[in-house]
Enzyme design. Structure first.
Site, mmCIF file in Angstrom:
data_model
loop_
_atom_site.group_PDB
_atom_site.id
_atom_site.type_symbol
_atom_site.label_atom_id
_atom_site.label_comp_id
_atom_site.label_asym_id
_atom_site.label_seq_id
_atom_site.Cartn_x
_atom_site.Cartn_y
_atom_site.Cartn_z
ATOM 1 C CG HIS B 129 -1.888 0.998 1.403
ATOM 2 N ND1 HIS B 129 -1.607 2.299 1.744
ATOM 3 C CD2 HIS B 129 -3.231 0.929 1.231
ATOM 4 C CE1 HIS B 129 -2.746 2.983 1.787
ATOM 5 N NE2 HIS B 129 -3.743 2.177 1.476
ATOM 6 C CG ASP B 208 0.769 -2.137 6.239
ATOM 7 O OD1 ASP B 208 -0.121 -2.191 7.099
ATOM 8 O OD2 ASP B 208 0.638 -1.525 5.158
ATOM 9 C CD GLN B 211 -6.643 -4.831 4.129
ATOM 10 O OE1 GLN B 211 -7.572 -5.588 4.379
ATOM 11 N NE2 GLN B 211 -6.830 -3.580 3.719
ATOM 12 C CE LYS B 234 -6.996 -0.324 6.054
ATOM 13 N NZ LYS B 234 -7.652 0.101 4.824
ATOM 14 C CB CYS B 372 -3.647 3.140 -1.626
ATOM 15 S SG CYS B 372 -4.870 4.378 -1.260
#
Ligand SMILES: Cc1ncc(COP(=O)(O)O)c(C=O)c1O
Lengths: 152, 415
Positions: B129, B208, B211, B234, B372
């Protein structure tokens, strides 16, 4: 609020869909007198406009578009309509399209704006307004001697 | 799939926790397939935030009166909830930020400028991303002599582990910053292997987890991750709050990012000494109400069980893998072995924008564009973007069926 099915038939009118598929005016113009690229960085839509001049008026105009049907149709209509116009007239037409796409309103419902009115329904789809205006922003940039512009 | 878990996971009942799922779009039931961009909020989160404002709100760490103490207590309780949720050793290892983007920028600034040395590299991937790409490019371009490398992504949408090894081989990589799950391909990366390889090459690792943390049970200690970031919205929590996990000794060695109130030990006009982590990295009034909301979101998913959520989503992924390839003209991006409920695809003859407008008219929310992740779209030669359907714990197989049905209709409509 109107039902979704009607809106979507209005948005994707036969005229718009035919324009989006029409091969006329497509492709690069080698040695164009003015050219600019319009990018919508959010979605990846991209329109390149190429034009020549005929004395003080815009001459042959071509485009290369990577984008949705609205974006394609808008660029096709532009390439069809701007030849023969002065840069100021072309810009004014572009302003008319932008206002119409944003508000659904036009202060001139005759002549050329009437043809462009297929884009008025876009105002009901706020996320799609830029699809209809990107080509006109690229035209503005080309006429001002700017080579790149962004819808953002 | 573990059938015991499946039996206790009642998606119909869980859906009732999410008020927005009962709303309609132009008379059609809402089919929300954009949870990867931001998830909907359960009543438990909404109510916890309201309750905080109605009964226990004041600024934190500042007042010696009951309400401020109560607010401080809730804020710090949220930190402990995050700590337990991701298996951190101490609450001091949890820094609240505004989102993943800010957490990564914090590391790029404080660790990147403060700890990395000229000649060292950051290693990220083509799958990132922009939030895990642009901060590293900015660091590279800051004139500090810090370079940037990218791990390639295979045609199947997985990290090219040979390439990762090759790019670590010279020992010059100081930090590996890689996604734990792709927001475009759904690919879950082999985090434990990445950590092992990075550590052997002398590099620290940041994941990261924006998700991943939504779909899997994450244990930062077991992974031995050095940094781990995620974003509250999220995870069924509110916007405006994110998390940076960092190992205590790393955080303690890092200079501050933003300066201001709450991050100091003492201030004179001549000099300031900084508080220890996490306060050092939390300048200004933090997102107190949002921290309370995130706490409620963590309690919510924990009560359901991350393992149960994962099992439900695996079933959804399997269902989607059966149904979506049956749609004529559909090309799925990536085919990773280990994947979460995120599917990006191209539908032949239909532009993603036109498609998402079409689906919206049936109450289906999907995302169109490049999500993104422009370099990844360039990698898969879909520069014009894709359409993405992403699942949440409230997603049902029937919603995937409806999507597939409407995809077929869309292709007919735009033919
Ligand atoms: C993988 C990944 N990283 C980072 C982000 C950025 O999250 P935020 O915008 O909340 O900082 C997102 C979501 O947009 C994401 O999917």
């Amino acid at each position: 609020m109107s039902s979704g099915a009607e809106d979507i038939q209005d948005l994707y009118s036969t005229t718009l869909r035919d324009l989006a598929r029409n091969p006329a005016h497509r492709g690069k113009l080698d040695n164009a007198a003015a050219t600019a690229r319009g990018d919508n960085p959010m979605c990846g839509d991209r329109v390149d406009i190429f034009l020549n001049f005929d004395g003080p008026r815009i001459g042959e105009t071509r485009f290369v578009a990577r984008g949705c049907e609205i974006c394609q149709a808008s660029a096709a209509m532009l390439a069809e309509m701007v030849p023969g116009k002065s840069p100021d007239e072309a810009r004014a037409l572009g302003e008319g399209v932008k206002t119409m796409a944003r508000t659904g309103q036009t202060n001139d419902s005759t002549g050329e704006m009437a043809r462009l009115s297929i884009f008025a329904v876009v105002h009901k789809f706020p996320s799609r307004v830029k699809c209809a205006t990107l080509a006109w922003s690229a035209l503005d940039a080309a006429l001002s001697g700017v080579r790149e512009t962004s819808s953002e | 799939m573990d059938t015991n878990i499946a039996r206790t996971f009642d998606v119909k009942r869980l859906r009732q926790d999410f008020p927005i799922l009962a709303t309609t779009v132009r008379g059609k039931p809402l089919t929300f397939l954009d949870s990867g961009a931001s998830a909907q909020k359960p009543r438990q989160v909404i109510e916890a935030m309201t309750r905080c404002m109605e009964t226990a709100y004041a600024n934190v760490h500042r007042g010696a009166y009951h309400l401020s103490e109560a607010a401080t207590e809730s804020y710090e309780a949220a930190r402990v909830a995050v700590q337990n949720f991701i298996g951190a050793a101490e609450p001091e290892e949890i820094v609240f930020t505004s989102n993943s983007t800010m957490a990564i920028n914090l590391v790029a600034h404080s660790f990147g400028r403060g700890i990395l040395k000229p000649g060292q590299f950051v290693l990220t991937s083509e799958m990132e991303h922009h939030a895990n790409l642009v901060p590293w490019q900015m660091l590279r371009d800051a004139g500090l002599g810090i370079g940037l490398r990218y791990v390639r992504v295979t045609e199947g949408g997985e990290l090219d582990m040979n390439d990762l090894a090759a790019k670590l081989a010279d020992g010059k990589v100081g930090l590996v910053a890689i996604t734990h799950m792709s927001n475009v391909l759904g690919t879950v990366t082999p985090a434990a292997r990445i950590v092992k390889m990075a550590h052997e090459a002398g590099a620290k690792v940041l994941f990261d987890g924006s998700q991943a943390v939504v779909h899997r049970h994450v244990d930062v200690a077991a992974l031995d991750a050095d940094f781990y970031v995620f974003t509250g919205h999220k995870l069924y929590g509110p916007t405006g709050i994110g998390v940076l996990y960092g190992k205590r000794k790393l955080l303690d060695a890092m200079p501050p990012f933003l300066g201001g109130g709450d991050m100091i030990e003492s201030v004179t006009l001549e000099r300031t000494t900084y508080a220890a982590a996490p306060a050092r990295f939390e300048a200004g009034t933090p997102a107190i109400i949002e921290a309370v909301g995130l706490h409620a979101a963590i309690d919510y998913v924990t009560a359901i069980g991350m393992d149960a959520i994962e099992a439900h989503e695996r079933a959804l992924v399997e269902h989607a893998m059966r149904v979506l390839p049956g749609v004529e003209g559909l090309r799925l991006l990536g085919a990773a072995q280990d994947r979460g409920g995120v599917f990006s695809f191209a539908l032949e003859g239909v532009h993603p924008h036109d498609l998402s407008t079409y689906l919206d008219r049936s109450g289906i929310c999907v995302r169109a564009g490049r999500h993104c992740a422009e370099p990844l779209h360039a990698r898969f030669a879909v520069d014009g973007g894709t359409t993405r359907a992403s699942f949440g714990l409230y997603t049902t197989p029937e919603e995937i069926d409806l999507l597939a049905e409407k995809l077929v209709d869309a292709r007919r409509f735009f033919a």
